[in-house]
Design an enzyme around this catalytic site. Structure first.
Site, mmCIF file in Angstrom:
data_model
loop_
_atom_site.group_PDB
_atom_site.id
_atom_site.type_symbol
_atom_site.label_atom_id
_atom_site.label_comp_id
_atom_site.label_asym_id
_atom_site.label_seq_id
_atom_site.Cartn_x
_atom_site.Cartn_y
_atom_site.Cartn_z
ATOM 1 N N GLU A 1 -3.189 -11.281 8.895
ATOM 2 C CA GLU A 1 -1.805 -10.673 8.730
ATOM 3 C C GLU A 1 -1.228 -10.661 10.142
ATOM 4 O O GLU A 1 -1.881 -10.289 11.169
ATOM 5 C CB GLU A 1 -1.686 -9.284 8.148
ATOM 6 C CG GLU A 1 -0.368 -9.102 7.469
ATOM 7 C CD GLU A 1 -0.485 -8.099 6.397
ATOM 8 O OE1 GLU A 1 0.053 -8.039 5.306
ATOM 9 O OE2 GLU A 1 -1.249 -7.050 6.516
ATOM 10 N N LYS B 1 4.357 -8.952 4.155
ATOM 11 C CA LYS B 1 4.084 -10.049 3.260
ATOM 12 C C LYS B 1 5.163 -10.741 2.963
ATOM 13 O O LYS B 1 5.271 -11.950 2.662
ATOM 14 C CB LYS B 1 3.413 -9.171 1.962
ATOM 15 C CG LYS B 1 2.065 -8.632 2.244
ATOM 16 C CD LYS B 1 1.664 -7.726 1.043
ATOM 17 C CE LYS B 1 0.193 -7.229 1.462
ATOM 18 N NZ LYS B 1 -0.101 -6.343 2.732
ATOM 19 N N GLU C 1 -6.228 -7.188 3.179
ATOM 20 C CA GLU C 1 -6.325 -6.284 3.922
ATOM 21 C C GLU C 1 -6.747 -4.941 3.386
ATOM 22 O O GLU C 1 -5.863 -3.996 3.003
ATOM 23 C CB GLU C 1 -5.172 -5.946 5.010
ATOM 24 C CG GLU C 1 -5.371 -5.040 6.251
ATOM 25 C CD GLU C 1 -4.305 -4.953 7.346
ATOM 26 O OE1 GLU C 1 -3.844 -3.839 7.697
ATOM 27 O OE2 GLU C 1 -4.211 -6.209 8.043
ATOM 28 N N ALA D 1 0.878 -1.336 -0.024
ATOM 29 C CA ALA D 1 -0.136 0.032 0.050
ATOM 30 C C ALA D 1 0.934 1.096 0.096
ATOM 31 O O ALA D 1 2.046 1.236 0.331
ATOM 32 C CB ALA D 1 -0.854 0.062 1.205
ATOM 33 N N GLY E 1 -10.178 -1.533 3.189
ATOM 34 C CA GLY E 1 -10.426 -0.344 3.977
ATOM 35 C C GLY E 1 -11.096 -0.642 5.348
ATOM 36 O O GLY E 1 -11.383 -1.564 5.962
#
Length: 490
Positions: free
Chosen positions: A471, A174, A263, A163, A265
């Site tokens: 996560e 990740k 993952e 992001a 909003g």
């Protein structure tokens, strides 16, 4: 570190110059261009996928003992840590995150400190677990004893899509779990903040990761990202971003049944029970000062007792007006810019819709007058009449907070759950037992009671439009593994 402005890719342990469209990277604090890249072409992204596929299918990364991967990844982390100061400065330029704030510390230093915890947690997870068969099922009708086991193996090739608000942090959370679990990775950063991704490439090279295990692709648009979600050679997509794009990722991945970790909003609620209303005063300030409200888990809906709302709004207004808005490199800055002009326009649009729906702007609500360049929006406090207002339902991803009054606890819980999102939630009370009784009724992937936890050992993840999968934590490692049930008779 290799010149990250020169290269836009890393494939098979080789730095690559892009053959795709060129694009500019702006510093949100000034709106000026500080880097120009020629992005990778779709064909080059396809090469990166092929490299990851070969490394998984033909190399020994997935099959070697986990302790060997862990040793290499410790060196990988050390290489990243050696460049942490340079990385922090780069992330500050890319994102506009104020350099002297706690959020800036969380951009790079916090995930690096927790990186070794990921490895330790993985090391503690068994590769084989026994299924809890009841005693009468452990012997077949023919008298044969049986055992049932769960075996964990890597998923395969993982596309990691980071992001723009926390580019290094969302990439690390990740890349590292995927790699330690034995997968190979293609990392694709957001084009708005792509430069820090090349630090992963340099660290992979310096640490001696095998060719193709970690690849980086930077592009101007989204064609390569779409390939990562549709190409059959990719087994899993891990994505952090908006719910709108996340739903597209899910749709594009459906044809090949990819594993997904999304993952997305949020429109998280903060409920302040009557015994803790004094803590509500600084809540809007904390949201706006957290990277100008650009955080999916931030509690942007604040619920307070209706009887105390007026007095609390007066104190909140004074607190939020004290925030200093400015450039990310100014040590006095508390609230920096949002990412670009589109983000400013989104803030303006949702505030206007909120006012049209009956909300009052008590502070902010516009671009600041004293900053004539860069992408800024004033810290904004809205007195919102009900939870159906646009400011209570739409994710702003900017420094805009909605305050809503509730009649009783049931009313507060009903409004907190009246949302398309379900990423996080917060409950405050001087009576922990009371707070827990409320927290267990909140429909959200994470609920924080009087405090929050940011740890490699505690997972987070969304419900409804806030995403799928987890996560961090054990669940955030297991999601990068396949489960095989082994039934053995003897």
């Amino acid at each position: 570190m290799a010149n990250q402005f020169e290269y836009s890719g890393f494939i098979d342990n080789q730095f690559i110059t892009g053959e795709g469209a060129a694009f500019d990277i702006e510093n949100p604090s000034s709106g000026s261009v500080f880097a120009r890249l020629k992005g990778l072409s779709v064909a080059q992204t396809r090469d990166a996928i092929a490299a990851a596929r070969r490394a998984f299918d033909c190399g020994d990364w997935a099959t070697q003992p986990a302790i060997q991967r862990i040793a290499l990844l410790r060196r990988f982390i050390e290489c990243l840590q050696a460049n942490s100061q340079e990385l922090s400065h780069l992330v500050m330029q890319e994102t506009g995150c104020p350099g002297h704030t706690g959020v800036m510390h969380a951009q790079v230093n916090t995930p690096l400190k927790q990186a070794t915890d990921i490895l330790e947690l993985y090391r503690s997870l068994p590769e084989l677990e026994e299924n809890p068969l009841p005693l009468h099922e452990r012997v077949t009708p023919m008298g044969q004893s049986v055992q049932s086991l769960r075996r964990y193996t890597p998923v395969g090739v993982v596309a990691a899509v980071a992001a723009y608000n926390m580019p290094f942090y969302t990439a690390l959370w990740k890349v590292l779990p995927a790699l330690v679990a034995g997968n190979t990775v293609v990392l694709r950063p957001n084009p708005l903040t792509p430069l820090s991704a090349m630090a992963f490439a340099q660290a992979a090279l310096d640490a001696g990761l095998p060719a193709g295990v970690l690849n980086v692709v930077i592009e101007a648009g989204a064609d390569g990202a779409q390939l990562l979600t549709t190409e059959p050679a990719v087994d899993m997509v891990a994505f952090t971003g908006s719910s709108h794009v996340g739903s597209q990722v899910m749709a594009q991945s459906a044809a090949t049944m990819k594993r997904l970790q999304l993952e997305l909003g949020g429109k998280s609620a903060q409920i302040f029970l009557p015994s803790a209303i004094d803590k509500a005063v600084i809540a809007p300030l904390a949201v706006c000062a957290a990277h100008a409200g650009q955080g999916c888990a931030l509690g942007t809906r604040i619920f307070v007792p209706e009887a105390h709302k007026a007095e609390l709004l007066d104190k909140m207004t004074a607190a939020i007006k004290s925030l200093r808005v400015g450039r990310s490199d100014d040590p006095q800055t508390q609230v920096g810019p949002v990412i670009n002009a589109t983000a400013v326009e989104r803030c303006e649009r949702i505030v206007a819709a909120a006012v049209e729906g009956g909300a009052r702007v008590l502070a902010g609500g516009q671009r600041p007058d004293h900053l004539d360049s860069g992408y800024y929006f004033e810290p904004t406090l809205l007195d919102v009449p009900d939870n159906r207002n646009a400011a209570a339902q739409q994710e702003v991803f900017g420094p805009v907070v909605a305050v809503i009054g509730y009649r009783d606890i049931d009313h507060a819980i009903a409004m907190a759950n009246d949302s398309d999102f379900g990423l996080s939630g917060y409950v405050f009370s001087n009576d922990v037992r009371e707070a827990l009784s409320v927290a267990t009724r909140i429909k959200s992937g994470t609920v924080n009671v009087n405090a929050s936890v940011f740890s490699a050992y505690a997972s987070s993840g969304g419900q409804r439009m806030s995403g799928v999968g987890r996560e961090r934590g054990a669940e955030g490692l297991r999601i990068y593994q396949q489960v095989t049930c082994l039934n053995i008779g003897g």
